[in-house]
Design an enzyme around this catalytic site. Structure first.
Site, PDB file in Angstrom:
ATOM      1  N   GLY B 249      -3.516  -1.910   2.041  1.00  0.00           N
ATOM      2  CA  GLY B 249      -3.602  -2.079   0.590  1.00  0.00           C
ATOM      3  C   GLY B 249      -3.063  -0.855  -0.155  1.00  0.00           C
ATOM      4  O   GLY B 249      -2.403  -0.985  -1.193  1.00  0.00           O
ATOM      5  N   ASP B 250      -3.328   0.336   0.385  1.00  0.00           N
ATOM      6  CA  ASP B 250      -2.820   1.556  -0.243  1.00  0.00           C
ATOM      7  C   ASP B 250      -1.290   1.610  -0.146  1.00  0.00           C
ATOM      8  O   ASP B 250      -0.613   2.052  -1.077  1.00  0.00           O
ATOM      9  CB  ASP B 250      -3.440   2.788   0.426  1.00  0.00           C
ATOM     10  CG  ASP B 250      -4.968   2.759   0.368  1.00  0.00           C
ATOM     11  OD1 ASP B 250      -5.516   2.182  -0.598  1.00  0.00           O
ATOM     12  OD2 ASP B 250      -5.607   3.291   1.284  1.00  0.00           O
TER      13      ASP B 250
END
Lengths: 310, 310
Positions: B249-250
């Site tokens: 997600g990052d």
């Protein structure tokens, strides 16, 4: 003073969780950070009992600095004579389930110790020995330390006329016993691994024949068996207790050393060891002991002499 | 430059074990220590892509010092503009099972942030904003920070004319959206919690109506849904991949920001986000991305425009 040696010190982290569920994410609600490693734990208990105590072994890196800060902040704490190393002191993580107290342990391996660092330790150990009433060698060996390290330290202590206790397992225990320490304190698993015998009394006798002057085997809730030149004893708490057994073995070592340093005989040494380890199981914080419980238990531990050793 | 904000930075520890078995003891064979927290992870990826990146947020204590040392040692690493605090930066422990890669996560809560420390952060944030092409606000809020903190930072960024991305969950996300950020990037769980809707497209539209200019929802292996004023897109990897989703997600956030900073449109932003997050899942080390896989995937990600938003 009493000297404790912890070659593989640790920064001990305790994480409280409602329950550890593998392959999920956990928010930790409470974190405790303590200076650890078996000899450090023994020294904490000895200091709390009022003995002048010195801690040596290794500490390094950011984790080692935190460990030394925490050690220095203990009230009536042991004296820090740890030797600085270039590697990072390991962490251990104990994940404690809130409902049951069941603990999952994660132990980092420890830093690699170089030959020059071992030489620096031997120098410090040699300087501390003449002032020691007794010395305890505790726990695992970090990477880089030769497997006969405890045997080497035992020979140095014996040459200096200082009673030496060894509390370790596996090959370091096997080699250490052969160097004729005054006392070894294996638990049931270490004893079985050393001797191959499953029956504790037989295994304890067997361990003693390998070279230790005395053997005190810790049998968890069943207490201790001591096989010594002065006789054979069994010591047990008055009743089974519930709680966290982390550090109970280290408290037993502290009890044995404490009574030894005060010139007390085996029954008193064993009573102190059983009372301290039981009071450690009963304490809410892992590795601490409940002082009121200790003082209450001291008179209620049963110590029975057995048929003398064959 | 691109500015990333991590109010709850972390020293991320990864422990490799054969298998995590609750209520037993584990010897850790390999320990990895990385600077972490979502915004720090985003900045690492942006730096690796060649963007000038600045990291702000909080760091303190011995763990904060280690985090800053590790951040400073990254090749082409982000600039450290973290604000010093008196508390200890938290640790996170990821226990990875060797056979399956399944991960058990233990997250410390983070230090309490005082009012003076929040004021010092606002000053630093205000000084950095005028130089930022974009700002990302990432992750959880540490104790002591008011729940409307992200809303406050979003208003400051908007007043400075700097595009602002929010990647958080729960009440900080709800409050943040109401302050009209340019982009929010919830995952499926955060989206469902925010909107109550389980169907991702409907939930993404719903989230946008709460105040965000655009919403990019990450749906794990199914890729991304983007609902924007310019249109609605779905983006997905060419095929499912196996690996560790930590940090995926990052990496998606880094992909969105990277393409935004280069003036690219939504299809390019989404392709970059999906390629980076997929290449992160495929990398052997948690949170790293496999550069060759990223470059290969970039042309093979499917981005399809959907019926315009109602």
């Amino acid at each position: 003073m009493i000297l404790t040696v912890t070659l593989n010190t640790a920064l001990d982290l305790t994480y409280a969780v409602p329950a550890l569920v593998p392959h999920t994410s956990h928010k930790i609600h409470a974190v405790a950070e303590r200076p650890g490693g078996k000899g450090v734990n023994v020294a904490r208990v000895l200091s709390a009992l009022g003995h002048e105590t010195v801690v040596t072994g290794f500490a390094g890196g950011a984790t080692g600095a935190v460990l030394r800060d925490l050690l220095g902040a203990l009230p009536h704490g042991p004296v820090d004579a740890l030797v600085a190393v270039s590697g990072n002191t390991r962490r251990t993580v104990a994940v404690v389930d809130g409902s049951t107290g069941d603990t999952t342990q994660l132990n980092e391996p420890g830093p690699h110790i170089g030959a020059d660092e071992w030489a620096a330790f031997l120098q410090t150990f040699g300087e501390l020995l003449p002032r020691a009433e007794a010395v305890a060698l505790c726990g695992s060996l970090p990477p880089g330390i030769h497997v006969g390290a405890y045997a080497e330290l035992i020979r140095l202590a014996r040459a200096a006329g200082v009673p030496v206790l060894l509390d370790t397992g596996g090959e370091p225990l096997r080699r250490g016993i052969a160097a004729r320490p005054d006392l070894v304190k294996p638990n049931a698993a270490e004893l079985a691994q050393l001797t191959g015998a499953r029956e504790p009394l037989r295994a304890t006798h067997d361990a003693r024949r390998r070279g230790a002057r005395s053997v005190v085997a810790s049998l968890g809730a069943d207490g201790l068996i001591a096989v010594t030149p002065e006789g054979v004893w069994r010591a047990a708490p008055p009743s089974a207790v519930r709680g966290n057994p982390t550090g109970a073995g280290d408290s037993a070592v502290a009890g044995l050393l404490s009574a030894l340093a005060e010139g007390l005989g085996w029954p008193e040494r064993l009573a102190r060891a059983v009372a301290l380890s039981t009071a450690t199981v009963m304490a809410p914080a892992a590795g601490e002991f409940d002082r009121a419980a200790y003082e209450d238990l001291l008179a209620r531990v049963t110590v029975e002499q057995q048929t003398p050793a064959a």
